[in-house]
Each structure stands twice: as structure tokens, then as C-alpha cells.
Scaffold this motif. Sequence first.
Motif, short mmCIF file in Angstrom:
data_model
loop_
_atom_site.label_atom_id
_atom_site.label_comp_id
_atom_site.label_asym_id
_atom_site.label_seq_id
_atom_site.Cartn_x
_atom_site.Cartn_y
_atom_site.Cartn_z
N TYR A 1 -33.89 71.94 -8.42
CA TYR A 1 -34.91 72.68 -7.83
C TYR A 1 -34.60 73.58 -6.68
CZ TYR A 1 -37.24 68.74 -6.49
OH TYR A 1 -37.93 66.97 -5.30
N THR A 2 -33.84 72.98 -5.44
CA THR A 2 -33.54 72.89 -4.70
C THR A 2 -32.49 73.91 -4.28
OG1 THR A 2 -31.85 72.05 -4.25
CG2 THR A 2 -33.80 70.44 -3.95
N THR B 1 -49.67 78.01 1.63
CA THR B 1 -49.68 76.93 0.29
C THR B 1 -50.19 76.75 -0.83
OG1 THR B 1 -48.34 75.83 2.38
CG2 THR B 1 -48.41 74.73 0.08
N LEU B 2 -51.79 76.50 -0.61
CA LEU B 2 -52.72 76.61 -2.27
C LEU B 2 -52.30 78.26 -3.05
CD1 LEU B 2 -55.17 75.44 -0.87
CD2 LEU B 2 -54.09 74.05 -2.52
N GLU B 3 -52.19 79.25 -2.61
CA GLU B 3 -51.99 80.10 -3.04
C GLU B 3 -51.08 79.95 -4.02
OE1 GLU B 3 -52.24 83.21 -0.25
OE2 GLU B 3 -54.13 83.22 -0.02
N ARG B 4 -49.78 80.13 -3.32
CA ARG B 4 -48.16 80.12 -3.57
C ARG B 4 -48.27 78.44 -4.78
NH1 ARG B 4 -46.47 82.89 -4.96
NH2 ARG B 4 -44.29 82.40 -5.71
N MET B 5 -48.86 78.18 -4.50
CA MET B 5 -49.17 76.92 -6.49
C MET B 5 -49.92 76.99 -7.49
SD MET B 5 -49.31 73.24 -4.05
CE MET B 5 -48.79 72.54 -4.69
N TRP C 1 -42.30 73.64 -0.86
CA TRP C 1 -41.79 74.10 0.58
C TRP C 1 -41.16 74.88 0.82
CZ3 TRP C 1 -45.75 72.73 2.81
CH2 TRP C 1 -46.54 71.80 2.74
N PRO C 2 -39.57 74.72 -0.18
CA PRO C 2 -38.77 75.84 0.24
C PRO C 2 -39.24 77.68 -0.52
CG PRO C 2 -38.07 74.06 -1.42
CD PRO C 2 -39.38 74.11 -1.21
N ASP C 3 -40.21 77.58 -1.17
CA ASP C 3 -41.06 78.63 -1.02
C ASP C 3 -40.88 79.66 -0.07
OD1 ASP C 3 -42.92 80.32 -3.27
OD2 ASP C 3 -43.41 80.96 -0.91
#
Length: 427
Positions: A60-61, A320-324, A358-360
Motif C-alpha cells: 500500500y506504500t 483527510t476526512l474528505e479523502r477517507m 497519509w501518502p494520498d
Amino acid sequence: MQPILDMVMRHKAGEPIGLTSVCSAHPLVIEATLRHALATGQSITLVEATSNQVNQDGGYTGMVPADFRDFVRAIADRVGFPLDRLVLGGDHLGPNAWTALPAAEAMAKAEVLVADYVRAGFRKIHLDCSMSCADDPVPLPETTIADRAARLARACEDAFTGDADDAPVYVIGTEVPVPGGAAEDLEELAVTTPEAAIATVDMHRDLFRDRGLSAAWDRVIATVVQPGVEFDHDKVVEYRPDRATALSRAIEPVDHLVFEAHSTDYQTAAGLAALVRDHFAILKVGPGVTFALREALWALDAIEAELVAPERRAGLRRVTLERMHAEPKNWRKYYHESGDALDLQLQYSLSDRIRYYWPDPAIANAQETLFANLREVKLPLALVSQYLPLAYLAARDGRASFDPAELVMAHVGATLDAYHGACHPNV
């Protein structure tokens, strides 16, 4: 890998010392780990990658083992950390990433995985074949688990071409529940029985020798057991030494082996020290340090809201919440709330599934903007004290600056302090 073998021998001789294994792929966590090791003078610093994070397919990295090695070494070079004090490890190496495949295919990929790790310079290898593949029974028989671990040890040995003193060391066994924290609510855990722990060791020893791996067996340093520590979304099962007394004593007569304790995240400093004293001499931490990372980043987000005009704010927490929500694949099977309750889990669950995000690119860009915004203003001492009191103290003591990245690393370092104290009680 003589430094780790020496640590194990010293522990077996009666010294209550141990080794912390930091399992993370976040650059700030890794830099915080190396800076902490420099400040405390640790002779060995162990950084591990999991088979899901890093594998020949990218994990996933997006990194293969050689990429992760170069990634960590570049950080070490930047902070002036000596490479001869850095050990790379592979955690839960086996067919875990390919359990949807038939066992023959998954194990073939696992052999490539471990060989790639060894060729890339990873020297602490956790052989974990406890998971069932597509055509396997559930649960997998112990003999099958041990036989597959021996098969992977052979692949590691065949891949290694260096000096004997640098040959890989191995960890066998696994813990239950799955790596990374429990998916369900926990009340109390069953501690591994002494009989089960020793049976695992004996079975692996016999199968290693049957495969001509006696020399590799001499470099098996630990077996993973369940000492009764775990965490779920919002609870921590604390270590209770009285429940693990018989298990602790069982490893004492076993040559060159200690216990490795997984899921030690969120244990108290006293609990960690007790684990090391009781021969759980290798302490794994992963979500615990990335949870601290998230705490620090959210604190900086709050400071930004106090100091920066709305139109210029990075809005890291919001992004971050939007992307999750937009990409739920990494948390969907773990979190089952909705609305505000789901947002609480996404941000604050101790299992810390946020670490996958976090890498998003959108999140990474927001973090960079947040740091840039805070570097353009003078951070008031009172705000840093309000939102990051541990990092504030480190900065006031001269152990960090008031740069946002250093404040984050100082906050992560406070988590590492408890591990260092447990593993080096007389320093």
C-alpha cells in the motif's frame, strides 16, 4: 546480525534489556525514530516494514523492499544517523498479502517476497505463515504453519550472499488477533499457554532441521506469543504480569530465544517495562506512533485555525476526512458507525486506519501547505503549549525547535520515550 544476537544473549544472561521495533512507513515517524535514537544513544535502532506495506507488488506504500531500504537510508543520511546502528526488519512476511490465491500460488509469491527483503538488506525477518489461503482449511494446522515458515527460511538463506556475521535473524510464530489491532471489541485476552508456546518452538526447530536449516535455526531469536496485550477501537487491554507468569518462565530454558510482543501500542511505561522484564524482550509498536503523529498534525491544524486567514488555511483535517470518505477501502471492514460517530472513528480509533491515507496526494499537499503556513508566522508559545504540551517542553528544553515538523517529531518521540525506558532500564 550480531548486534541483535548480542542483545538476546545479554537478556538471556539476566539483563532486563530489550529492543523496540518501530513498524511504520511514514517519513516523519522514521525521522523521529532516528532522531530519538541519536539523542538517547541507542546502539541498535530497528525499523520494520510489513508485508502489506512493502512487497514485490508495491504494497500500500507503492514501495518494493529495495525502495523502502533506500527511503529509510536517505532519512538516516539526512539526519546523520550511522547506518551501522540501523537494522531493517520485515514483519509478518508470508502469504498475508495474497490469501485470496490458492496456497501454492500465494506461497510462491511469499518466497519471492522474503528473498527480495533479504537481498535488499533486511536482516530481521518475521516468518508468519499463519493465515489461510483460498484453498486452505480455517484455521490452518500448526504443522502447516511451521512447514511453510521453514520453506520461507530456506528461501531467505538461499537469497543471502553476505558475510556470516551479517546473516539474517528470524522470528517465528504469530499473535491473535490480526496485525494492526483488533477489529472487534475486546474485553480480555487469553494468554498463550506455556505448552503451546514451547510446542511452536519445538515444531519449528524440527522442521528447520529436517530442511537442512540448522544454521538458520541458531539465528532464530524470538517467537511471537500473546502475553495478554491488545487494543481495539477505543480500549486497551493492559499487561497483567500475574497472568503471564507461567508463559514468561517457559522461555527461560530455551536457548537463544526470547518472546516478541506485538500490539504493545498504548501500553503504559510501567507495562512496557514489565513486559521486557518478563522476557517479552522485543516490543513492536506501529499504530501507537502513527496515532501520535495524527495527534500532532491535528494540533497543528488547530493552531493554523487560530493564526491563518480562512482562505489560506490548508485544512488538513478536513481534507483527510474528505479523502477517507471518498476512498473507504482501508477502513470499511473495520468501522461500522455512520455520521458523526463514523467521523470520530475515522480520526480517533486506536487502530489508526488513518495511517494508510497519509501518502494520498491531496492529504500530503495539505500537510505541506500546513507546515508552510506555520513557518510563515511566529508560533506563540502559549498556543504550542496549549495544543502540543509535550513538544512544547522538548522545544523549551532545546531538544526540538518550534518548526512544525520538529514539533510533530518531538510529540512522536514522547511515545518512544516509554519504549526506550522499558528496553534500557539502567540507562
